[in-house]
Design a protein around this motif. Structure first.
Motif, PDB file in Angstrom:
ATOM      1  N   VAL A 220      23.697  43.064  52.437  1.00  0.00           N
ATOM      2  CA  VAL A 220      24.320  41.986  52.543  1.00  0.00           C
ATOM      3  C   VAL A 220      25.272  42.324  51.660  1.00  0.00           C
ATOM      4  CG1 VAL A 220      22.867  40.652  53.697  1.00  0.00           C
ATOM      5  CG2 VAL A 220      22.996  40.753  51.240  1.00  0.00           C
ATOM      6  N   GLN A 221      26.517  42.470  52.342  1.00  0.00           N
ATOM      7  CA  GLN A 221      28.263  42.058  51.880  1.00  0.00           C
ATOM      8  C   GLN A 221      28.458  40.403  50.580  1.00  0.00           C
ATOM      9  OE1 GLN A 221      31.006  44.136  53.333  1.00  0.00           O
ATOM     10  NE2 GLN A 221      32.395  44.383  51.870  1.00  0.00           N
ATOM     11  N   LEU A 222      28.650  40.431  49.860  1.00  0.00           N
ATOM     12  CA  LEU A 222      28.942  39.240  49.229  1.00  0.00           C
ATOM     13  C   LEU A 222      30.067  39.023  49.329  1.00  0.00           C
ATOM     14  CD1 LEU A 222      26.132  38.852  46.708  1.00  0.00           C
ATOM     15  CD2 LEU A 222      26.104  37.888  48.612  1.00  0.00           C
ATOM     16  N   SER A 223      30.263  40.185  48.686  1.00  0.00           N
ATOM     17  CA  SER A 223      32.810  39.426  48.850  1.00  0.00           C
ATOM     18  C   SER A 223      32.927  40.998  48.926  1.00  0.00           C
ATOM     19  CB  SER A 223      32.459  39.122  47.152  1.00  0.00           C
ATOM     20  OG  SER A 223      31.962  39.906  46.127  1.00  0.00           O
ATOM     21  N   GLN A 224      34.083  41.674  48.243  1.00  0.00           N
ATOM     22  CA  GLN A 224      34.906  42.606  48.626  1.00  0.00           C
ATOM     23  C   GLN A 224      33.969  43.745  47.354  1.00  0.00           C
ATOM     24  OE1 GLN A 224      38.909  42.063  47.752  1.00  0.00           O
ATOM     25  NE2 GLN A 224      39.096  40.627  49.507  1.00  0.00           N
ATOM     26  N   ASN A 225      33.528  42.614  46.537  1.00  0.00           N
ATOM     27  CA  ASN A 225      32.422  44.024  45.842  1.00  0.00           C
ATOM     28  C   ASN A 225      31.700  43.706  44.837  1.00  0.00           C
ATOM     29  OD1 ASN A 225      35.530  45.775  45.113  1.00  0.00           O
ATOM     30  ND2 ASN A 225      36.621  43.560  44.331  1.00  0.00           N
TER      31      ASN A 225
ATOM     32  N   ARG B 224      30.431  34.681  61.677  1.00  0.00           N
ATOM     33  CA  ARG B 224      30.335  35.001  61.276  1.00  0.00           C
ATOM     34  C   ARG B 224      31.432  34.434  59.549  1.00  0.00           C
ATOM     35  NH1 ARG B 224      29.084  37.771  64.609  1.00  0.00           N
ATOM     36  NH2 ARG B 224      30.189  38.982  66.329  1.00  0.00           N
ATOM     37  N   THR B 225      31.375  36.094  58.178  1.00  0.00           N
ATOM     38  CA  THR B 225      31.449  35.435  57.360  1.00  0.00           C
ATOM     39  C   THR B 225      33.051  34.887  57.326  1.00  0.00           C
ATOM     40  OG1 THR B 225      31.623  37.873  56.759  1.00  0.00           O
ATOM     41  CG2 THR B 225      30.025  36.343  56.123  1.00  0.00           C
ATOM     42  N   SER B 226      33.454  34.197  56.830  1.00  0.00           N
ATOM     43  CA  SER B 226      34.709  34.019  56.312  1.00  0.00           C
ATOM     44  C   SER B 226      35.103  33.737  54.862  1.00  0.00           C
ATOM     45  CB  SER B 226      35.691  33.570  56.830  1.00  0.00           C
ATOM     46  OG  SER B 226      34.818  32.247  57.068  1.00  0.00           O
ATOM     47  N   GLN B 227      36.284  33.950  54.021  1.00  0.00           N
ATOM     48  CA  GLN B 227      36.740  33.444  53.513  1.00  0.00           C
ATOM     49  C   GLN B 227      37.170  32.066  52.863  1.00  0.00           C
ATOM     50  OE1 GLN B 227      38.816  36.720  50.570  1.00  0.00           O
ATOM     51  NE2 GLN B 227      39.453  35.027  48.893  1.00  0.00           N
TER      52      GLN B 227
ATOM     53  N   ALA C 210      34.637  32.617  47.721  1.00  0.00           N
ATOM     54  CA  ALA C 210      35.197  31.195  48.027  1.00  0.00           C
ATOM     55  C   ALA C 210      36.594  31.529  46.468  1.00  0.00           C
ATOM     56  CB  ALA C 210      34.586  30.263  46.834  1.00  0.00           C
ATOM     57  N   THR C 211      37.474  30.848  47.293  1.00  0.00           N
ATOM     58  CA  THR C 211      39.109  30.725  46.291  1.00  0.00           C
ATOM     59  C   THR C 211      39.009  29.580  45.785  1.00  0.00           C
ATOM     60  OG1 THR C 211      40.008  33.200  47.596  1.00  0.00           O
ATOM     61  CG2 THR C 211      41.112  31.992  46.907  1.00  0.00           C
ATOM     62  N   ASN C 212      40.078  29.555  44.635  1.00  0.00           N
ATOM     63  CA  ASN C 212      39.934  28.646  44.263  1.00  0.00           C
ATOM     64  C   ASN C 212      40.967  26.877  44.687  1.00  0.00           C
ATOM     65  OD1 ASN C 212      40.323  26.175  42.162  1.00  0.00           O
ATOM     66  ND2 ASN C 212      41.549  26.926  41.416  1.00  0.00           N
ATOM     67  N   ASN C 213      40.978  26.216  45.499  1.00  0.00           N
ATOM     68  CA  ASN C 213      42.035  25.223  46.071  1.00  0.00           C
ATOM     69  C   ASN C 213      41.395  23.984  45.203  1.00  0.00           C
ATOM     70  OD1 ASN C 213      44.182  24.504  47.274  1.00  0.00           O
ATOM     71  ND2 ASN C 213      43.061  23.464  48.413  1.00  0.00           N
ATOM     72  N   SER C 214      40.512  24.015  44.133  1.00  0.00           N
ATOM     73  CA  SER C 214      39.954  22.720  43.225  1.00  0.00           C
ATOM     74  C   SER C 214      40.962  22.442  42.315  1.00  0.00           C
ATOM     75  CB  SER C 214      38.899  23.285  42.885  1.00  0.00           C
ATOM     76  OG  SER C 214      37.374  22.993  43.495  1.00  0.00           O
TER      77      SER C 214
ATOM     78  N   ARG D 220      36.022  29.821  36.685  1.00  0.00           N
ATOM     79  CA  ARG D 220      36.943  30.634  36.983  1.00  0.00           C
ATOM     80  C   ARG D 220      37.141  31.519  37.739  1.00  0.00           C
ATOM     81  NH1 ARG D 220      37.314  28.822  32.348  1.00  0.00           N
ATOM     82  NH2 ARG D 220      37.546  29.922  30.013  1.00  0.00           N
ATOM     83  N   GLN D 221      38.493  32.320  38.627  1.00  0.00           N
ATOM     84  CA  GLN D 221      38.136  33.154  39.696  1.00  0.00           C
ATOM     85  C   GLN D 221      37.802  34.444  38.795  1.00  0.00           C
ATOM     86  OE1 GLN D 221      39.066  31.809  42.680  1.00  0.00           O
ATOM     87  NE2 GLN D 221      37.779  33.669  43.222  1.00  0.00           N
ATOM     88  N   VAL D 222      36.555  35.006  39.265  1.00  0.00           N
ATOM     89  CA  VAL D 222      37.120  36.148  38.477  1.00  0.00           C
ATOM     90  C   VAL D 222      36.982  37.251  38.990  1.00  0.00           C
ATOM     91  CG1 VAL D 222      34.832  34.865  37.374  1.00  0.00           C
ATOM     92  CG2 VAL D 222      34.436  35.941  39.180  1.00  0.00           C
ATOM     93  N   ASP D 223      37.239  37.270  40.468  1.00  0.00           N
ATOM     94  CA  ASP D 223      37.394  38.523  41.747  1.00  0.00           C
ATOM     95  C   ASP D 223      38.189  37.266  43.209  1.00  0.00           C
ATOM     96  OD1 ASP D 223      37.994  40.802  42.684  1.00  0.00           O
ATOM     97  OD2 ASP D 223      36.276  41.626  42.605  1.00  0.00           O
ATOM     98  N   SER D 224      38.336  37.951  43.488  1.00  0.00           N
ATOM     99  CA  SER D 224      39.942  37.514  44.318  1.00  0.00           C
ATOM    100  C   SER D 224      39.585  36.475  45.817  1.00  0.00           C
ATOM    101  CB  SER D 224      40.811  38.511  45.178  1.00  0.00           C
ATOM    102  OG  SER D 224      39.546  39.053  46.161  1.00  0.00           O
ATOM    103  N   ASP D 225      37.598  37.151  45.832  1.00  0.00           N
ATOM    104  CA  ASP D 225      36.802  36.150  46.608  1.00  0.00           C
ATOM    105  C   ASP D 225      35.309  35.656  46.137  1.00  0.00           C
ATOM    106  OD1 ASP D 225      35.530  39.117  46.445  1.00  0.00           O
ATOM    107  OD2 ASP D 225      35.618  38.789  48.626  1.00  0.00           O
ATOM    108  N   VAL D 226      35.539  35.489  44.241  1.00  0.00           N
ATOM    109  CA  VAL D 226      34.164  35.240  44.089  1.00  0.00           C
ATOM    110  C   VAL D 226      34.854  34.000  42.999  1.00  0.00           C
ATOM    111  CG1 VAL D 226      32.223  35.329  41.822  1.00  0.00           C
ATOM    112  CG2 VAL D 226      33.140  37.526  43.638  1.00  0.00           C
TER     113      VAL D 226
END
Length: 505
Positions: free
Chosen positions: A178-183, A199-202, A247-251, A269-275
């Motif tokens: 399974v793909q959890l995020s882009q990478n 569907r999955t979505s960011q 997830a992307t930070n909007n907290s 921390r936003q460790v990746d664009s979608d993590v």
């Protein structure tokens, strides 16, 4: 006539010899074969306890189980090995003739037979197959790092809630990739994923709140949908980390209320664009468990408060490994691990209750129970700490093998090491402190838990200790002392120890 008399005397002598042998029982359990492929040859036998035994004129200890044995150096060619037993005035001699050739090849057991169709199906199953669909997790689902496998299963990343949508990109064996995020990718057992049209979505993260619930500090993170996550702990300082995938930070608001007992502060921390990484820094060195799950679409992390740091008032979970049809390891003389485990747990229960502890058993009788059920019992009874009691197998059957302890999460390492130190005081060998142990009962994050492999069922030295009532009492006493040591360490690590606060009152 003279020949006839000699023959009768020989028959009489043979009869007497056989009769005496029958009075001195001997069973060769290991090493009785006529061909050896290793110059170090192990022989293990069973007779009556109290008999005198020797192999090649070297007297050996006969353990209370009746077992005895040794390791012999073989020379090339034929080797004569003489086993001698004495029971009072009766004697028995058995001779083994063992041939050793260092160049001989050990016979290879035949491969299990299968039809051509079965072989094709197995080959197809073991190959990667590209997929593209979406699945939703069900109860009991967990993620693992890769597609590897051993007797404990693939290396687990952690358990996840039901209702999380995953994008499936491949399948292999009984796993979906399974793909959890882009990478980032992971694997999930196919049995825990059902196909879905979702569907999955960011998505963007929302506000947080951090509050004291009374028995735990709660972190609640608002999300528009359920997303996959993994968690782990770190030391120096003690920290709980959670990665939320997709997830992307909007907290823009994190409300931390006063009166928190375990959490010093929270961060991200936003460790990746979608993590998105959640960081919970704890106030104390020792972590007493945390639970992650969804309440609706809010991701909730409950960090349990430090319990009473003495056995009086503590809820201790005790797991007796195996049970019922699951025998565990069976010793050379037929003693079953499941029975030894339960005997030790029952003795330990009485000893802990005498100290004021409340003891929760995963099983109280001779029946098997699933790993998920054992964990459910501990969680529903809110145990503060847990031990899983087992005994090992493998290695040399004639040498002492010793004790070992096992943990999964790094915050449980000190617990495992503390228990091992007390076991080693019993004069047993150190078989090791084992981390990242991929066992179902060491996986929970809700409470500190370690597995104790007390001794080896397969060693005649260890087996003798395990059935010795005096040694059992000493072992149970040292396990209790190990728990007390750990609680004292935890108390001493707090700036104002809990025990001192209670005394002030």
């Amino acid at each position: 006539m003279k020949y006839f008399k000699i023959t009768l005397a020989a028959i009489a002598a043979l009869f007497i010899s056989q009769n005496l042998s029958a009075q001195v029982p001997l069973k060769i359990v290991i090493g009785g074969q006529d061909t050896a492929y290793n110059p170090k040859h192990t022989i293990v036998c069973i007779t009556d306890p109290g008999n005198v035994a020797a192999i090649n004129e070297n007297q050996l200890k006969v353990y209370r189980t009746g077992a005895f044995g040794t390791e012999i150096d073989l020379r090339r060619g034929n080797n004569k090995i003489e086993i001698t037993l004495f029971k009072g005035k009766n004697r028995r001699i058995e001779t083994l003739n063992i041939y050793y050739d260092p160049n001989a090849k050990r016979p290879v057991p035949p491969e299990p037979k299968m039809t051509l169709e079965e072989a094709k199906a197995l080959l197809e199953k073991s190959q990667y197959k590209e997929e593209l669909f979406y699945g939703v997790s069900t109860d009991g689902a967990y993620l693992q790092f890769g597609d590897g496998d051993d007797r404990l299963g693939g290396s687990k990343m952690g358990y996840v809630d039901p209702g999380i949508v995953f994008k499936v990109v491949a399948s292999v064996n009984d796993l979906y990739k399974v793909q959890l995020s882009q990478n980032k990718f992971a694997y999930i057992p196919q049995e825990y994923l059902e196909k879905t049209d979702e569907r999955t979505s960011q998505v963007n993260t929302g506000s947080w709140s951090v509050t004291n619930l009374g028995k735990a500090d709660r972190v609640s993170i608002s999300l528009p949908k359920r997303l996959p996550y993994v968690s782990w702990t770190q030391l120096d300082p003690t920290t709980i980390c959670i990665d939320i995938f997709g997830a992307t930070n909007n907290s823009n608001r994190i409300t931390q209320h006063r009166g928190l007992q375990m959490i010093s502060y929270v961060d991200y921390r936003q460790v990746d664009s979608d993590v998105f990484r959640v960081i919970l820094r704890l106030k104390h060195k020792y972590c007493w468990g945390y639970k992650i799950g969804y309440n609706g679409n809010n991701l909730v992390i409950d960090v349990r408060h430090t319990p009473t740091l003495s056995l009086n008032g503590l809820r201790v979970g005790l797991d007796a490994g195996h049970g019922g049809s699951s025998l565990g390891a069976v010793s050379i003389t037929g003693i079953r691990e499941k029975d030894v485990n339960l005997d030790i747990v029952n003795m330990l229960k009485r000893a802990l209750e005498a100290k004021g502890a409340t003891v929760v058993l995963s099983r109280s009788g001779d029946y098997d129970i699933s790993m998920s059920e054992r964990k459910r019992i501990f969680n529903e009874n809110n145990v503060h700490i847990a031990l899983s009691i087992h005994n090992n197998a493998g290695g040399s059957p004639v040498n002492p093998m010793g004790s070992s302890t096992y943990y999964k999460h790094i915050t449980n390492r000190d617990f495992a090491e503390t228990m091992l130190e007390r076991l080693l005081e019993l004069g047993v060998p150190n078989f090791g402190l084992v981390g990242n142990f991929n066992f179902s009962l060491t996986a929970p994050t809700e409470y500190p838990v370690v597995l104790l492999e007390l001794l080896f069922m397969s060693s005649i030295w260890d087996e003798d200790k395990l059935i010795d009532p005096d040694f059992q009492k000493k072992m149970v006493n040292n396990i209790v002392l190990g728990l007390e040591d750990y609680l004292e360490k935890a108390d001493a690590s707090i700036e104002e120890p809990v025990a001192k606060k209670k005394k002030k009152r």
